[in-house]
Structure formats: C-alpha cells, structure tokens
Motif scaffolding. Structure first.
Motif, PDB file in Angstrom:
ATOM      1  N   ASN B 248     -22.148  11.475  38.354  1.00 44.77           N
ATOM      2  CA  ASN B 248     -21.988  12.788  38.968  1.00 44.77           C
ATOM      3  C   ASN B 248     -22.567  12.830  40.379  1.00 44.77           C
ATOM      4  OD1 ASN B 248     -20.592  14.117  36.900  1.00 44.77           O
ATOM      5  ND2 ASN B 248     -22.480  14.308  35.732  1.00 44.77           N
ATOM      6  N   LEU B 321     -13.449  10.525  39.304  1.00 44.48           N
ATOM      7  CA  LEU B 321     -14.856  10.789  38.992  1.00 44.48           C
ATOM      8  C   LEU B 321     -15.064  12.159  38.355  1.00 44.48           C
ATOM      9  CD1 LEU B 321     -16.595   9.389  42.188  1.00 44.48           C
ATOM     10  CD2 LEU B 321     -16.866   8.529  39.874  1.00 44.48           C
ATOM     11  N   PRO B 323     -13.127  15.072  36.427  1.00 47.42           N
ATOM     12  CA  PRO B 323     -11.873  15.492  35.793  1.00 47.42           C
ATOM     13  C   PRO B 323     -11.491  16.936  36.117  1.00 47.42           C
ATOM     14  CG  PRO B 323     -13.639  15.278  34.193  1.00 47.42           C
ATOM     15  CD  PRO B 323     -14.137  14.690  35.464  1.00 47.42           C
ATOM     16  N   ARG B 324     -12.466  17.743  36.535  1.00 55.81           N
ATOM     17  CA  ARG B 324     -12.149  19.142  36.813  1.00 55.81           C
ATOM     18  C   ARG B 324     -11.216  19.283  38.009  1.00 55.81           C
ATOM     19  NH1 ARG B 324     -18.258  20.924  36.935  1.00 55.81           N
ATOM     20  NH2 ARG B 324     -18.271  18.863  37.855  1.00 55.81           N
ATOM     21  N   SER B 327      -7.501  19.105  36.759  1.00 57.64           N
ATOM     22  CA  SER B 327      -6.989  20.074  35.795  1.00 57.64           C
ATOM     23  C   SER B 327      -6.989  21.501  36.313  1.00 57.64           C
ATOM     24  CB  SER B 327      -7.789  19.988  34.509  1.00 57.64           C
ATOM     25  OG  SER B 327      -9.039  20.580  34.694  1.00 57.64           O
ATOM     26  N   ASP B 328      -7.741  21.774  37.375  1.00 58.66           N
ATOM     27  CA  ASP B 328      -7.795  23.170  37.823  1.00 58.66           C
ATOM     28  C   ASP B 328      -6.532  23.578  38.572  1.00 58.66           C
ATOM     29  OD1 ASP B 328     -10.154  23.522  36.685  1.00 58.66           O
ATOM     30  OD2 ASP B 328     -11.376  23.222  38.481  1.00 58.66           O
TER      31      ASP B 328
END
Lengths: 421, 328
Positions: B248, B321, B323-324, B327-328
């Motif tokens: 992260n 790195l 995934p958000r 998908s947003d």
C-alpha cells in the motif's frame, strides 16, 4: 466455582501507560478480571475509559508510545504450562501461564489459536488491496504452517523471512497461502452467513457492505479456532439493524465453537443482551464488576448507577434522561490525584473519597460482585459531602458544572440518594 | 470496469492530451518573437526574396491549412525540415532520444533500487541509527544542487581516481546489454564507466525524494488499523511489513516515480550539460538559442508523447496495486 466454570483468562493488576509529550497517560490502571470457559464477558465504559487498551494489552498489541507497565495475564494452556514449567517457574501456575513473562515469540504464536480479535471498524481493519478471501486464507495458513511444524510453540512464528517472502512473491505459481487455506476461507465465510462465499472471497473489502465486512472479520477471527475471541466494539460502526445480526452471529458462533468472548462496548444494551458477567471501566480503572444481574440490577458504584440511569426505560419513562454531568478526566498522570477518579462527577462524593480506593466486596449475597467505591463499606453521609465546587480548581468547567445542576434540582438528587440507601 | 477498458479510456484521454500538446506547440511559433524567414534569409534580403522563402516554406498559406498540413505530416512521422541544421527534424530528435531514455531509466533504476529498501529500513527501525542516517541522507540529497553534485563526482571519481569517464556517452545501452549477454564483460564495464556518474547525479535527488516518501508512507501504513488487525491474526512480521504495508505504501510511490520519470524524458538539461550527454535536453536548449523552430517543435512533441505513455504505464501499475482504481 464449579468445574464447568473454569477460568481461561485471569488478568491481574494490568496497567498500560502512554508516554506522550504532554506527560504520562495512565490509560489502564490496575485492571483485573477473569474470563471463564465458554462465557461472554462484557467490559463497558465511555470512550476513553481504557477498555480497548485493556484488550490490546491482553493480546500484546499496544503500539508505541504505549507500554504495559505492570500486571499479569494468566492464560490457561496446559501444553504451554508443561513446556515452561522447568524453564520459567515464575511464569507457570497450575495450568496457567503468565503471558507477560513468556518470550515475545510465544505470545505472538498465541495470536490466532489463543486469542483473536474483531475490531471496531471493519472498513479500516482489512487491507484494501487484498481480496477478503486472501486475507482470511492468510489467517488459516499461519495456523496450518504452525501445525505442520509442531516442534514447539516457539518455532511457530519463526522461519518465514524476507528470502522466502521474495521467492513466494516473485516465482509464478507460488504464494504464501495455499489452495487448502483458500478453501477453508470460503467455508469460514459460509459459516458466518455470507451468501455465495466462493464468489465473495474473490472480492475486495470496498465491494462489501459494512455488515458483510464485519462478518468477514469474524470469519477471519475464527480461522485460528481461538480459545478467546476479543470483540472490541464489534457493532459500533454498523447500522442498528445490522448490529443485531452481528450480535446474534457472535452468540451463535460462541455457542457452536464453545469459545470465550470478551465483548467490549459502550452500549449497555449490548452487554445486557450478550454477557453473563460484566466489568465497568472508568478512567482506566475497573470500578465495578460482577454478574450481569449484580451490576445491572444492584449497582453500587455511583458511576454504574449513572450509566444505567442514562438509558431510557420504556416501561417507566422518566420525563428527562439523567446524564452524568461533566467529562471523563484527562488521565494525565500529573493531573490524577490519589483519590477516587469519579469523585469530581460523583453526586455522592465525600471526604473519604479523597484517598485511593481499592476494590471491595460489594454485597454479601454475591461473592463476585465488587466495586471500587467507599459506599461498599459505608452509607452515604450527606454531612461529610464535599463542598460544591471542590474540584473546580482553575479551569472552572467539568465537575463544577455538574455540581451546579445538582444544586438546582435538589429534589431529584435527594430522591436518588434515598433510592440507593 | 475491466483493466482493459480502464486502460483504453486512459489511452483515449492520452490521445487528446497529445493533440493539445501538438496544437500548442504549433501555435507557439506565432506567439513568440522572431519569424522563421529572418532566420534563413540573408540580412539584406529583398522583400521578393523573403516572399519566395515564405512560399517555399508554405508560410503564405492560411493558418488552418498550415496546421492541418503539420498534423498530417506528424501522423506520417514527418516533423518538418530544419534549414538551420539542414536535416529533417525527426532525424535530429530521434538521434537524441535513446540517450535521454537511457539516462532517465538508469537514474530511475538507481533511485528505485536504493530508495525503497532504504525507506522501508528507515521506517521499520524508527528513531534508530539507520533511520537517522537515512533521513539525513534524504535531506542532503534533496537539497544538493545537481550541477554541484555532478561536478564534485567528476572531480572525485573521474579526475582524481580515474574510475569513471568525465563526459560523453560511449556506446548505446542496447549494445552494452548485448555485450553483457554474450559475455563480453569489458564492453559492458566500459559502458558503465560512462553512464554511472550521470545516473547517480540525476538519481540522487530522486532517491532522496522516494526514500522520504517510502519512509513516511510505510510509517502511516504500519500504524494503520488493518496492520494491527493483521498482526492480531498472528501473521509473521515479514508478511505484515512487505505483503501488507509495503504494497500500500507503493501506491503513492509509483505515482511520484511516474511523474519524475516523465520530467526526465524532457531531458535533464543541467546533468546533460555537466556530462556533455547528448540528450534531448541539450537539443531543446540549442534549438531555442538557434531559433531552430522545427527541431524545437519536434522535441516538445516527443517529450509530450513520452510523458503520456509513461503515465499510461503508471496507470496500469496503479490498477494492479490498488484494485479500487479499476472498479470505481
């Protein structure tokens, strides 16, 4: 205490301090409690009363600048007791071991099979960039690897260094978590009532709702088949309707798995619904403890009475709820005198409250009902009451404000006093 | 949204950015003082001669025709002909591009290899000697001017010790790597003697910056709720640090790396000057001072395209790195 009511955890005089720039903060001070096999033990208190730090201290996860300064955490584990009986006789007593006297690696190895934790905010307690299934599989894998290497509990968390990590991450087809662990993770998701678990396991935390995520957290906590599940405000971040579902789930799992649960909450309703015994915390101390009925039906400490008085009663609605006046003290060591910490907000503060107060047996009927209050020994004597504004000092708010309100409504106060006598 | 769609969307956005760059670069000639005719024509040229030159260059046509002509030319890889250097602009620009890319990649490599481990080491040993050393290094690295560092490195390692070359590029990196592959170590080492000092000079600021970023990011992540929860489930510290916290931490690091690499494509003018490195940066400066508009325009467009491409790669890494993002 009968055999079926054996303790699994005995916390004795646990103190945790935070060494900050403003000074030393006594977040937890001399806290003791026992948790029995297969019970739900409740710890209740306001925000800042030290209940979460107590939980973190038990699992040895207090972060810098916090430090456990004294106390013992006795955990029943016959195998560990046998292993350390000769080497560390001071750390072993019958079937119990004192976690604080055991090596760090051993304490760490108990995270999972000994203790696991469900934290308050499931959204921030899961890694946003790994799938939910992967994170649960990790928790399964740790224990699977530990079992595969049973030489001693000490070797459990060792042997996974940077080299192995690099190989597992860089070589295609290799990973820390194996196929078995992923399958078990899906089973666990199913067990906590997540529909279509195989599909959901591949999703990321942000694709879950709050309630579903808390279920996933619980699944993760079950992965190590823990003796004690510590649930730190497990429902606080959730909608009311979801709260009930999560509490039901926790209770069902507790009975199915026959584990002990330490439930930490500020919500008295949750305690009443879930717990068999309860400890009330205030300003880092445990101020009253006993069975649920001892504490809820027959509270001795004025703080407990205040807490219970501040929840609405649907059967006999009071015209106004009774808040506890003032605020929780700062817990800064320099500002805490050698007195009852609640005295500045207590409607029954007397001169004898100006000394450090110990836990006392609270009533003759129950041998486990105790309170840290002079009222366990003596009755309230209005003639010894502290004068109004006694704790005002320089700042002029807090306790003083409370006194004034009390003074403006003498009837209510008198009535309360009579009711307690 | 799938990764492919995400990248397609970003790619289309990139096309528009490039178009914008081309338009601005095209118009630049008309809003800056000096015109291309005076540069070519003799000082005493008659108006008729000047008109003839304008007609020859197509400058007497309407602006939109010139613009469309330029766009069509670019699509065919034609950036125009430079009368000042007497060669096509694309030939000049693409002759310099490999050197710039080579230096940019080398400097970035130096930075990544040094800074991320250093930042992690610093964060995991907070307030210990390693941490003090690393933070001191990054402070010094960020505040040292490139030209001074370059000159000092040349004085010390090239002039005094004679280990490295003072200036120039030697052979291309492609030849150096093929030499390494065929076991011709001498050739590879000689290439290293050219590129090492400029790469370190350019990479030091970069290393210092990323070290700081990694350290502070790592400290944030290690103090976060999910790391505490990860420890609570009994995971070995190696995994807590590298599988969870570092991953992260790398999200912002990748962003900054991409932006920095993008600026390096524009040429590290000062470093190139110190080491006489034949890159785009010196070409841009030379074409400005020599009023070589066509070459300047070509260089700017190549730099713009490079920037867009690198950002596309960064976006792809980002999506991997975090995934958000997708998908947003």
């Amino acid at each position: 205490m009968s055999d079926s009511q054996r303790d699994v955890l005995r916390v004795r005089d646990l103190s945790t301090r935070f060494f900050t720039e403003e000074g030393q903060v006594n977040a937890v001070e001399g806290v003791s409690f026992d948790v029995r096999d297969g019970e739900v033990y409740g710890i209740v208190g306001e925000s800042g009363s030290g209940k979460s730090v107590t939980a973190l201290s038990v699992i040895d996860l207090v972060a810098s600048p916090g430090k456990i300064t004294s106390g013992e955490v006795w955990y029943r584990n016959p195998d560990l007791a046998e292993e350390f009986r000769a080497e560390r006789p001071d750390a072993v007593r019958d079937e119990f071991v004192d976690l604080r006297r055991l090596p760090k690696g051993v304490r760490r190895s108990l995270r999972g099979p000994g203790f696991s934790t469900v934290f308050q905010d499931p959204m921030s307690s899961l890694n946003p960039s790994l799938t939910v299934g992967e994170q649960i599989a990790e928790a399964v894998e740790v224990q699977r690897r530990a079992r595969a290497n049973p030489r001693s509990t000490r070797s459990r968390t060792q042997g996974y260094g940077l080299g192995k990590f690099l190989v597992d991450s860089l070589v295609p087809g290799r990973d820390y978590t194996g196929e078995e662990s992923h399958e078990r993770a899906i089973e666990l998701l199913d067990q906590v009532g997540i529909p279509d678990p195989a599909q959901r396991a591949q999703e990321y935390p942000h694709q879950f709702s709050g309630g579903m995520l808390q279920r996933a957290m619980i699944a993760q906590a079950l992965a190590g088949e823990p003796d004690v599940l510590i649930a730190d405000e497990p429902t606080t971040a959730l909608d009311v309707t979801i709260q009930a579902q999560i509490l039901n789930l926790l209770r069902d799992l507790q009975q199915e798995e026959d584990m002990s649960v330490v439930l930490i909450t500020h919500d008295l309703g949750v305690i009443a619904r879930m717990c068999s015994r309860v400890g009330v915390m205030y300003a880092g101390q445990m101020v009253e403890r006993g069975s649920l009925s001892d504490v809820f039906d027959d509270p001795v400490h004025p703080y407990t009475q205040g807490l219970l008085g501040s929840i609405p009663d649907l059967e006999n609605p009071a015209p106004r709820l009774q808040p506890i006046e003032g605020n929780v003290p700062s817990l800064l060591d320099s500002e805490m005198g050698g007195r009852c910490y609640f005295a500045d907000r207590c409607p029954k503060a007397m001169e004898s409250c100006l000394h450090p107060i110990e836990m006392h047996d609270a009533d003759a009927g129950s041998d486990e009902h105790e309170a840290r209050c002079v009222l366990t020994e003596t009755d309230y004597r209005p003639e010894e009451a502290l004068p109004e504004g006694y704790f005002d000092g320089g700042d002029g708010d807090g306790g003083g404000g409370g006194r004034e309100t009390d003074g403006s409504d003498p009837e209510a106060r008198e009535e309360e006093v009579r009711a307690d006598d | 949204m799938s990764l492919a769609r995400f990248l397609l969307k970003r790619g289309l956005q990139g096309v528009f950015v490039v178009w914008g760059v081309v338009t601005v670069v095209f118009l630049l000639r008309f809003i800056t003082p000096g015109d291309p005719i005076s540069v070519i024509a003799p000082l005493d040229a008659s108006p008729a001669t000047r008109q003839a030159i304008a007609a020859e260059l197509g400058l007497n046509r309407p602006l939109y025709v010139q613009y469309l002509d330029y766009l069509v030319g670019l699509l065919q890889g034609d950036m125009g002909y430079s009368y000042i250097s007497n060669t096509s602009a694309s030939a000049r620009v693409f002759a310099r591009l490999p050197a710039t890319l080579e230096l940019a990649v080398a400097a970035t490599l130096v930075a990544v290899v040094l800074s991320i481990p250093l930042g992690v080491l610093s964060a995991t040993n907070r307030n210990e000697p390693v941490d003090y050393g690393a933070t001191t290094f990054s402070l010094v690295g960020i505040s040292t001017p490139n030209f001074w560092l370059g000159i000092m490195l040349v004085l010390l390692f090239a002039v005094e010790f004679g280990v490295f070359k003072t200036s120039g590029r030697g052979i291309t990196s492609a030849r150096a790597l093929s030499a390494l592959a065929t076991g011709n170590l001498d050739v590879f080492v000689s290439w290293l003697t050219y590129i090492t000092l400029p790469a370190i000079t350019l990479g030091t600021y970069f290393t210092a910056l990323i070290t700081r970023l990694t350290r502070s990011g790592m400290l944030d992540e290690l103090g976060s709720a999910y790391v505490r929860a990860t420890r609570a489930k009994g995971l070995p510290e190696t995994l807590v640090r590298y599988r969870h916290a570092l991953r992260n931490t790398l999200i912002p690091v990748v962003t900054v790396l991409g932006l920095q690499l993008g600026t390096l494509i524009g040429g590290a003018v000062i470093t190139e000057a110190v080491f006489a490195w034949p890159g785009l940066g010196t070409l841009v400066i030379n074409s400005i001072t020599g009023r070589d508009w066509v070459v300047l325009q070509g260089s700017l467009i190549v730099i713009g395209v490079g920037f867009v491409l690198i950002n596309l790669v960064v976006d792809a890494l980002y999506a991997y790195l975090d995934p958000r993002v997708v998908s947003d």
